[in-house]
Design a protein around this motif. Structure first.
Motif, PDB file in Angstrom:
ATOM      1  N   ASP A 195       0.870  -1.178   0.000  1.00 43.15           N
ATOM      2  CA  ASP A 195       0.000   0.000   0.000  1.00 43.15           C
ATOM      3  C   ASP A 195       0.904   1.224   0.000  1.00 43.15           C
ATOM      4  O   ASP A 195       1.481   1.582   1.016  1.00 43.15           O
ATOM      5  CB  ASP A 195      -0.894  -0.020   1.242  1.00 43.15           C
ATOM      6  N   ASN A 196       1.054   1.851  -1.150  1.00 45.39           N
ATOM      7  CA  ASN A 196       1.927   3.018  -1.256  1.00 45.39           C
ATOM      8  C   ASN A 196       1.133   4.310  -1.417  1.00 45.39           C
ATOM      9  O   ASN A 196       1.550   5.235  -2.103  1.00 45.39           O
ATOM     10  CB  ASN A 196       2.905   2.853  -2.422  1.00 45.39           C
ATOM     11  N   ALA A 197      -0.013   4.354  -0.749  1.00 51.61           N
ATOM     12  CA  ALA A 197      -0.839   5.556  -0.849  1.00 51.61           C
ATOM     13  C   ALA A 197      -0.587   6.440   0.367  1.00 51.61           C
ATOM     14  O   ALA A 197      -1.216   6.293   1.403  1.00 51.61           O
ATOM     15  CB  ALA A 197      -2.309   5.166  -0.947  1.00 51.61           C
ATOM     16  N   GLY A 198       0.381   7.331   0.242  1.00 45.46           N
ATOM     17  CA  GLY A 198       0.631   8.289   1.313  1.00 45.46           C
ATOM     18  C   GLY A 198       1.732   7.878   2.277  1.00 45.46           C
ATOM     19  O   GLY A 198       2.374   6.848   2.106  1.00 45.46           O
ATOM     20  N   TYR A 199       1.948   8.728   3.284  1.00 47.27           N
ATOM     21  CA  TYR A 199       3.033   8.497   4.239  1.00 47.27           C
ATOM     22  C   TYR A 199       2.783   7.237   5.069  1.00 47.27           C
ATOM     23  O   TYR A 199       1.646   6.867   5.329  1.00 47.27           O
ATOM     24  CB  TYR A 199       3.180   9.692   5.190  1.00 47.27           C
ATOM     25  N   ASP A 200       3.858   6.652   5.518  1.00 55.32           N
ATOM     26  CA  ASP A 200       3.787   5.424   6.305  1.00 55.32           C
ATOM     27  C   ASP A 200       3.518   5.764   7.772  1.00 55.32           C
ATOM     28  O   ASP A 200       4.429   5.766   8.603  1.00 55.32           O
ATOM     29  CB  ASP A 200       5.105   4.660   6.148  1.00 55.32           C
TER      30      ASP A 200
END
Lengths: 476, 476
Positions: A195-200
């Motif tokens: 899931d690379n949608a936004g900051y971790d």
């Protein structure tokens, strides 16, 4: 807000908190409160006006909202098995203690998808069992697993014995539910590997020791259960050889090693001396002993691969002796040796413990230097080393000299810890590999971290918890 | 600062930047600048007063310091292989383009300790080779590996074909060196598997797409090189069966599967049609095909374990047919089928691509629903599905109907993407599994993320980059 922390919490605020905590969620009788305020090793004892034990995420959110609105600081607590004073209030504090133990439902087990969704207060051992029941493995495994809670495991990014293969708690968490410092609930309970949608944000909350949010639930990864396991014990003459042995067996087993524990001669001697019924594994004592575990599938001949790996290691040199366990009972007795070291050390008197990590290629140089320096700083000090070899994580512990009182030894604590931590950092290491910072290592953090890193940490804390109500005086 | 972004950068600032970039670090001739401003698929073309290509971290820091001091926005760029417009400036912008390609030294390879320390501009393929040279594996592997750079891989948390076993770029990074938005250098180049001292800043920078800091170097984990590998292709009648087949083979192989790629019938047909010399793997077409790779150690009989796993899967049902590659050439030809799909799809006309993930247990329901809904929204649309099955990561792509012009198809882009993204989110999924947000999915992020999550992200951005100079208009 040091002033606010010390001023008593107004009765009307306590009343609102009591109501928010719901039936069974309020503890204020001194004898019932006491166990929540004592850390297990007795080094930290806190004070609190009340222990809140809410049973739902919504109730946790309402409590935090009231605290945010009124500027009332609070300390989140799981199983209270930490070792750095991170989960108990300060001795003179009026911080509310928010215990998550009643938030203990397993919300979902998805065997096919390989996930378990559990609330913060679930005991780690219960989650391991729930995974086992659907033929899956939850590979987080540590000494306190019978009493520690998954929320605390995540808040501190717990490590343990299977990190080399499966990673720390962080690596097992796919999603989190977190009550934010303003009392809102962030639903980040994703069950996604990618899931690379936004900051971790997930990894920011994990390991932040309750200073950025209160973890109320998590989605954890489950793995196929190993169809067979092999446990072995080997002896080496130096840490350098122990590291070589680890690399050789990791390769020989096709990267199927899941645990690799190192024990110094004295650590093993302590275990053998204090563990009832324990017998020496080898015909003579060796400077270092390595305990290894391997996991394999149904079709493998894992035992043969391991046996041939050891045969080569004995011939080429890094191994002085080796035993491959032939039964489950023998496996257990080898693991018991390792697991009994902390208790055995306790029986040898006062101790000063360190939880450092260094790159594996620096372990030999670190242990040699640290050994010499602490011995010259306090002649007669008994160095007891054990830990997770493949992770470079050593519990470089010191037991009091036999002819010294505990008090005199204790007076040397700061001086000795400084030596060990200075050396770990000079070898590119960390002063806290798996136990966190809490209150115990706060000054060390300020000492060893760069200004840049401390500034970013403070900026993040200020941005997410601007009133500083969550677990004040911990980490930063 | 939308105004500041659009006003031209003053000549004296450009002069200072040029000096900071050093010899060979300045590109402003329009024809030389052009390639840096075009994203590969041609969907994004930016403008910049100058491309800076500094050769050292210190020079990067000096450039960022000047930008911070003067409020000049800048866009960090690696190999410019991204697909969401994250590494090119806006079309009307006066943002400085900071290309990291000359920062390409491998600083250290520690074979024994299992790490490689490399600067941001190193090509991924070069790092894979450097690992191989010392008999180690750097398991990050993706289509663009010959041209993408490790700094960009980390800034976007790149995925690829071996995530199921080794994790995304995030899981491989032990430490980072980052130039902060104020121009200071954070040296977080730890080589530690375990470090619980303070907040996890590393994972915050990873995947933040250059909006929080400029990654200039990293320490990456290396693994033992597999001594043998087995590649197999199997057919299944449904996604549900493909998922079962994956689980069955993961178990049969003792969790030694390292890659598991799914291809729909049309995706494979496109590959077979356009890949010169390709032949159909099975005697007839099947609805779904799964490509699997397994890695093992020297002592294993991995092939036998895989063969018997397939025998059982054929007997019990989830597999309709199966081939286990018998030679390196056959392995390569199976992988080429999978790798050629994006190019084959390009040859079939205009396409609308999606990079979604859902829990593996929801993949069947997602693909069925998405298939129906896009077909009913645009009859004749050709759904082309492929991706990383074990990660739940599907490239759910759409090719234009055969009887429709590219322009008309393109006019349906937003409507179709909305359907696919809505469905992914309704199945608990993500709208960006591995490609990130960039400029392309910024509006989607705002649409699908909760207010709580967006608020925390904004708070962090504001705390770390208060002037908003780093990669403006991306992610948030």
């Amino acid at each position: 807000m040091p002033e606010a922390e010390r001023s008593p919490v107004a009765p009307e605020i306590l009343l609102r908190l009591r109501e928010a905590a719901g039936t069974g969620g309020w503890v204020d009788a001194p004898d019932e409160v006491a166990p929540y305020l004592d850390e297990q090793r007795g080094r930290y004892r806190g004070a609190t006006p009340a222990v809140l034990r809410p049973g739902t995420t919504k109730a946790v959110a309402e409590i935090v909202r009231i605290c945010a609105e009124t500027g009332t600081p609070l300390v989140p607590q799981g199983g209270n098995t930490g070792l750095v004073g991170g989960a108990v209030p300060a001795p003179d504090s009026t911080e509310i203690l928010l215990n998550l133990g009643r938030l203990n439902r397993i919300r979902e087990v998805d065997a096919a998808g390989g996930t378990i969704t559990a609330e913060a207060g679930c005991l780690l051992a219960n989650l391991q069992r729930a995974a086992e029941e659907v033929d899956r493995l939850l590979p987080l495994s540590l000494g306190a697993e019978g009493t520690c809670q998954i929320g605390g495991n995540l808040a501190t990014n717990a490590g343990g014995t299977q990190v080399m293969r499966y990673g720390s708690a962080r690596s097992l968490a796919l999603g989190l539910e977190v009550v934010l410092p303003d009392g809102r609930i962030w639903n980040g309970l994703k069950r996604l590997v990618k899931d690379n949608a936004g900051y971790d944000l997930r990894d920011l909350f994990i390991g932040s020791e309750g200073t950025l949010g209160v973890i109320t639930a998590a989605v954890l990864r489950l793995f196929p259960r190993p169809r067979q396991s092999v446990t072995a014990l080997a002896a080496a003459s130096s840490v350098a050889d122990a590291v070589k042995l680890y690399a050789a067996l990791a390769a020989a087993s096709g990267d199927r090693m899941t645990g690799c524990e190192l024990m110094s001669e004295r650590a093993l001697a302590f275990a053998l001396h204090h563990l009832p019924g324990a017998t020496a594994p080898f015909s003579r004592a060796h400077p270092w002993t390595v305990l290894m575990e391997f996991h394999g599938g149904a079709g493998d001949d894992l035992g043969a691969a391991v046996e041939s790996g050891f045969a080569e290691a004995l011939e080429l040199g890094p191994a002085l002796d080796a035993i491959v366990a032939q039964s489950a009972a023998q496996e257990q007795s080898l693991w018991r040796l390792r697991e009994s070291i902390p208790d055995a050390q306790k029986r040898e008197g006062a101790s000063i413990k360190h939880d450092i990590s260094v790159p594996t290629s620096r372990m030999a140089s670190f242990t040699t230097r640290a050994d010499q320096e602490v011995e010259s700083a306090l002649p007669g000090v008994r160095v007891v080393v054990f830990g997770h070899l493949a992770d470079g994580n050593l519990h470089f512990n010191l037991s009091q000299p036999e002819d010294m009182s505990a008090d005199v030894f204790e007076a040397n604590r700061d001086r000795l810890s400084r030596i060990v931590h200075d050396l770990a950092v000079s070898e590119g290491g960390s002063i806290s590999a798996e136990h966190g910072i809490g209150r115990m290592k706060q000054a060390d953090l300020a000492r060893y971290k760069s200004a840049e890193e401390l500034d970013i940490m403070r900026a993040i804390k200020g941005a997410i918890d601007p009133r500083g109500i969550l677990n004040p005086g911990k980490v930063l």
